[in-house]
Motif scaffolding. Structure first.
Motif, PDB file in Angstrom:
ATOM      1  N   THR A 127      -6.265 -21.073 -26.561  1.00  0.00           N
ATOM      2  CA  THR A 127      -5.642 -22.356 -26.890  1.00  0.00           C
ATOM      3  C   THR A 127      -4.219 -22.049 -27.335  1.00  0.00           C
ATOM      4  O   THR A 127      -3.277 -22.231 -26.585  1.00  0.00           O
ATOM      5  CB  THR A 127      -6.427 -23.087 -27.996  1.00  0.00           C
ATOM      6  N   THR A 128      -4.079 -21.483 -28.533  1.00  0.00           N
ATOM      7  CA  THR A 128      -2.755 -21.071 -29.020  1.00  0.00           C
ATOM      8  C   THR A 128      -2.486 -19.607 -28.704  1.00  0.00           C
ATOM      9  O   THR A 128      -1.354 -19.149 -28.809  1.00  0.00           O
ATOM     10  CB  THR A 128      -2.648 -21.254 -30.545  1.00  0.00           C
ATOM     11  N   GLY A 129      -3.533 -18.865 -28.360  1.00  0.00           N
ATOM     12  CA  GLY A 129      -3.400 -17.431 -28.098  1.00  0.00           C
ATOM     13  C   GLY A 129      -3.558 -16.583 -29.338  1.00  0.00           C
ATOM     14  O   GLY A 129      -3.439 -15.364 -29.275  1.00  0.00           O
ATOM     15  N   GLY A 130      -3.851 -17.202 -30.471  1.00  0.00           N
ATOM     16  CA  GLY A 130      -3.896 -16.488 -31.752  1.00  0.00           C
ATOM     17  C   GLY A 130      -4.854 -15.316 -31.794  1.00  0.00           C
ATOM     18  O   GLY A 130      -4.483 -14.227 -32.241  1.00  0.00           O
ATOM     19  N   SER A 131      -6.099 -15.494 -31.339  1.00  0.00           N
ATOM     20  CA  SER A 131      -7.053 -14.390 -31.424  1.00  0.00           C
ATOM     21  C   SER A 131      -6.709 -13.287 -30.426  1.00  0.00           C
ATOM     22  O   SER A 131      -6.900 -12.102 -30.711  1.00  0.00           O
ATOM     23  CB  SER A 131      -8.494 -14.875 -31.238  1.00  0.00           C
ATOM     24  N   THR A 132      -6.174 -13.656 -29.282  1.00  0.00           N
ATOM     25  CA  THR A 132      -5.748 -12.641 -28.306  1.00  0.00           C
ATOM     26  C   THR A 132      -4.593 -11.832 -28.874  1.00  0.00           C
ATOM     27  O   THR A 132      -4.566 -10.602 -28.758  1.00  0.00           O
ATOM     28  CB  THR A 132      -5.329 -13.308 -26.981  1.00  0.00           C
ATOM     29  N   LEU A 133      -3.639 -12.505 -29.508  1.00  0.00           N
ATOM     30  CA  LEU A 133      -2.497 -11.811 -30.107  1.00  0.00           C
ATOM     31  C   LEU A 133      -2.945 -10.897 -31.242  1.00  0.00           C
ATOM     32  O   LEU A 133      -2.416  -9.788 -31.402  1.00  0.00           O
ATOM     33  CB  LEU A 133      -1.454 -12.816 -30.590  1.00  0.00           C
ATOM     34  N   LYS A 134      -3.947 -11.327 -32.015  1.00  0.00           N
ATOM     35  CA  LYS A 134      -4.469 -10.474 -33.090  1.00  0.00           C
ATOM     36  C   LYS A 134      -5.102  -9.220 -32.495  1.00  0.00           C
ATOM     37  O   LYS A 134      -4.889  -8.114 -32.992  1.00  0.00           O
ATOM     38  CB  LYS A 134      -5.488 -11.240 -33.942  1.00  0.00           C
ATOM     39  N   ALA A 135      -5.862  -9.383 -31.409  1.00  0.00           N
ATOM     40  CA  ALA A 135      -6.469  -8.220 -30.745  1.00  0.00           C
ATOM     41  C   ALA A 135      -5.384  -7.279 -30.214  1.00  0.00           C
ATOM     42  O   ALA A 135      -5.494  -6.056 -30.347  1.00  0.00           O
ATOM     43  CB  ALA A 135      -7.392  -8.673 -29.614  1.00  0.00           C
ATOM     44  N   ILE A 136      -4.340  -7.846 -29.627  1.00  0.00           N
ATOM     45  CA  ILE A 136      -3.223  -7.039 -29.121  1.00  0.00           C
ATOM     46  C   ILE A 136      -2.587  -6.246 -30.260  1.00  0.00           C
ATOM     47  O   ILE A 136      -2.305  -5.052 -30.113  1.00  0.00           O
ATOM     48  CB  ILE A 136      -2.186  -7.930 -28.405  1.00  0.00           C
ATOM     49  N   ASP A 137      -2.374  -6.896 -31.405  1.00  0.00           N
ATOM     50  CA  ASP A 137      -1.799  -6.208 -32.569  1.00  0.00           C
ATOM     51  C   ASP A 137      -2.644  -5.005 -32.976  1.00  0.00           C
ATOM     52  O   ASP A 137      -2.121  -3.921 -33.238  1.00  0.00           O
ATOM     53  CB  ASP A 137      -1.675  -7.165 -33.764  1.00  0.00           C
ATOM     54  N   VAL A 138      -3.963  -5.190 -33.034  1.00  0.00           N
ATOM     55  CA  VAL A 138      -4.866  -4.103 -33.432  1.00  0.00           C
ATOM     56  C   VAL A 138      -4.820  -2.974 -32.397  1.00  0.00           C
ATOM     57  O   VAL A 138      -4.710  -1.796 -32.755  1.00  0.00           O
ATOM     58  CB  VAL A 138      -6.311  -4.621 -33.615  1.00  0.00           C
ATOM     59  N   ILE A 139      -4.903  -3.325 -31.121  1.00  0.00           N
ATOM     60  CA  ILE A 139      -4.881  -2.317 -30.050  1.00  0.00           C
ATOM     61  C   ILE A 139      -3.592  -1.510 -30.108  1.00  0.00           C
ATOM     62  O   ILE A 139      -3.612  -0.275 -30.040  1.00  0.00           O
ATOM     63  CB  ILE A 139      -5.060  -2.991 -28.669  1.00  0.00           C
ATOM     64  N   GLU A 140      -2.458  -2.192 -30.253  1.00  0.00           N
ATOM     65  CA  GLU A 140      -1.173  -1.485 -30.312  1.00  0.00           C
ATOM     66  C   GLU A 140      -1.056  -0.636 -31.576  1.00  0.00           C
ATOM     67  O   GLU A 140      -0.563   0.492 -31.527  1.00  0.00           O
ATOM     68  CB  GLU A 140      -0.024  -2.486 -30.200  1.00  0.00           C
ATOM     69  N   ARG A 141      -1.552  -1.153 -32.692  1.00  0.00           N
ATOM     70  CA  ARG A 141      -1.511  -0.387 -33.942  1.00  0.00           C
ATOM     71  C   ARG A 141      -2.354   0.882 -33.831  1.00  0.00           C
ATOM     72  O   ARG A 141      -2.035   1.914 -34.417  1.00  0.00           O
ATOM     73  CB  ARG A 141      -1.997  -1.266 -35.097  1.00  0.00           C
ATOM     74  N   GLU A 142      -3.426   0.811 -33.038  1.00  0.00           N
ATOM     75  CA  GLU A 142      -4.310   1.969 -32.854  1.00  0.00           C
ATOM     76  C   GLU A 142      -3.851   2.880 -31.710  1.00  0.00           C
ATOM     77  O   GLU A 142      -4.568   3.806 -31.330  1.00  0.00           O
ATOM     78  CB  GLU A 142      -5.748   1.503 -32.614  1.00  0.00           C
ATOM     79  N   GLY A 143      -2.679   2.599 -31.127  1.00  0.00           N
ATOM     80  CA  GLY A 143      -2.097   3.485 -30.124  1.00  0.00           C
ATOM     81  C   GLY A 143      -2.392   3.127 -28.684  1.00  0.00           C
ATOM     82  O   GLY A 143      -2.093   3.914 -27.778  1.00  0.00           O
ATOM     83  N   GLY A 144      -2.945   1.946 -28.434  1.00  0.00           N
ATOM     84  CA  GLY A 144      -3.207   1.517 -27.068  1.00  0.00           C
ATOM     85  C   GLY A 144      -2.038   0.738 -26.492  1.00  0.00           C
ATOM     86  O   GLY A 144      -1.209   0.211 -27.228  1.00  0.00           O
ATOM     87  N   LYS A 145      -1.994   0.666 -25.174  1.00  0.00           N
ATOM     88  CA  LYS A 145      -0.976  -0.128 -24.486  1.00  0.00           C
ATOM     89  C   LYS A 145      -1.710  -1.193 -23.678  1.00  0.00           C
ATOM     90  O   LYS A 145      -2.579  -0.884 -22.872  1.00  0.00           O
ATOM     91  CB  LYS A 145      -0.145   0.747 -23.552  1.00  0.00           C
TER      92      LYS A 145
END
Length: 188
Positions: A134-152
């Motif tokens: 809808t707003t993309g909020g949960s997807t963006l949160k997942a992206i933040d976690v993945i990037e913080r953990e070293g994923g692209k």
């Protein structure tokens, strides 16, 4: 895969789409609620999600020459979709099989304190998954976690885009969105 898309659409409409007055995860009010978990956790729905999702993902991977290691997203909505696509990739194209992971809403409070569980490691290129944006909020949160953990994150795979700004918010982060359905194509 028009037959697969039509069959999955029929299950989504029967099991997952509701009209009325609802408060969404974003806090917004809506006349439409789409609970994709019901479809993605149905064995027939999961099979169709896997087939359609893998076909779309594989086409994008090949068209753009991507190397993808794994697929996953925020629990619980992404879990059955990620697993269905991963299993289908292993069945149809074992040499291209995608490993599967899940992102916890919060880091685990014991043990190793992990926020990403399953088959994920720093340095991997991944597909982030969501059931509905809808707003993309949960997807963006997942992206933040993945990037913080070293994923692209190469791109996002979404079962349904409600067409309420989520795609634009995710793409503003430089992450393309691949939606299997939109509000328009699902209800049209």
């Amino acid at each position: 895969m028009p037959d697969t898309a039509a069959a999955l659409k029929a299950i989504l409409l029967e099991k997952s789409v509701r009209t009325g007055t609802f408060t969404l995860a974003s806090g917004a009010q809506s006349d439409l609620y789409i609970d994709c978990r019901v479809t993605a956790l149905d064995p027939f729905g999961a099979n169709l999600v896997g087939k359609l999702g893998w076909a779309a993902v594989r086409e994008k991977i090949r068209a753009e020459g991507l190397k993808i290691d794994s697929i996953g997203g925020m629990t619980l909505g992404a879990d059955p979709i990620s697993l269905a696509v991963g299993m289908t990739s292993a069945t149809l194209n074992p040499d291209e099989a995608l490993q599967v992971f899940t992102v916890r809403k919060e880091p685990k409070g014991h043990g190793r304190g992990k926020q990403i569980e399953g088959n994920f490691a720093a340095g991997q290129t991944v597909i982030v998954v969501d059931d509905v944006i809808t707003t993309g909020g949960s997807t963006l949160k997942a992206i933040d976690v993945i990037e913080r953990e070293g994923g692209k994150v190469a791109f996002a795979l979404v079962l349904v885009d409600r067409e309420e700004g989520g795609r634009q918010a995710i793409e503003a982060r430089g992450i393309p969105v691949l939606a299997l359905y939109s509000r328009s194509t699902l209800l049209g």
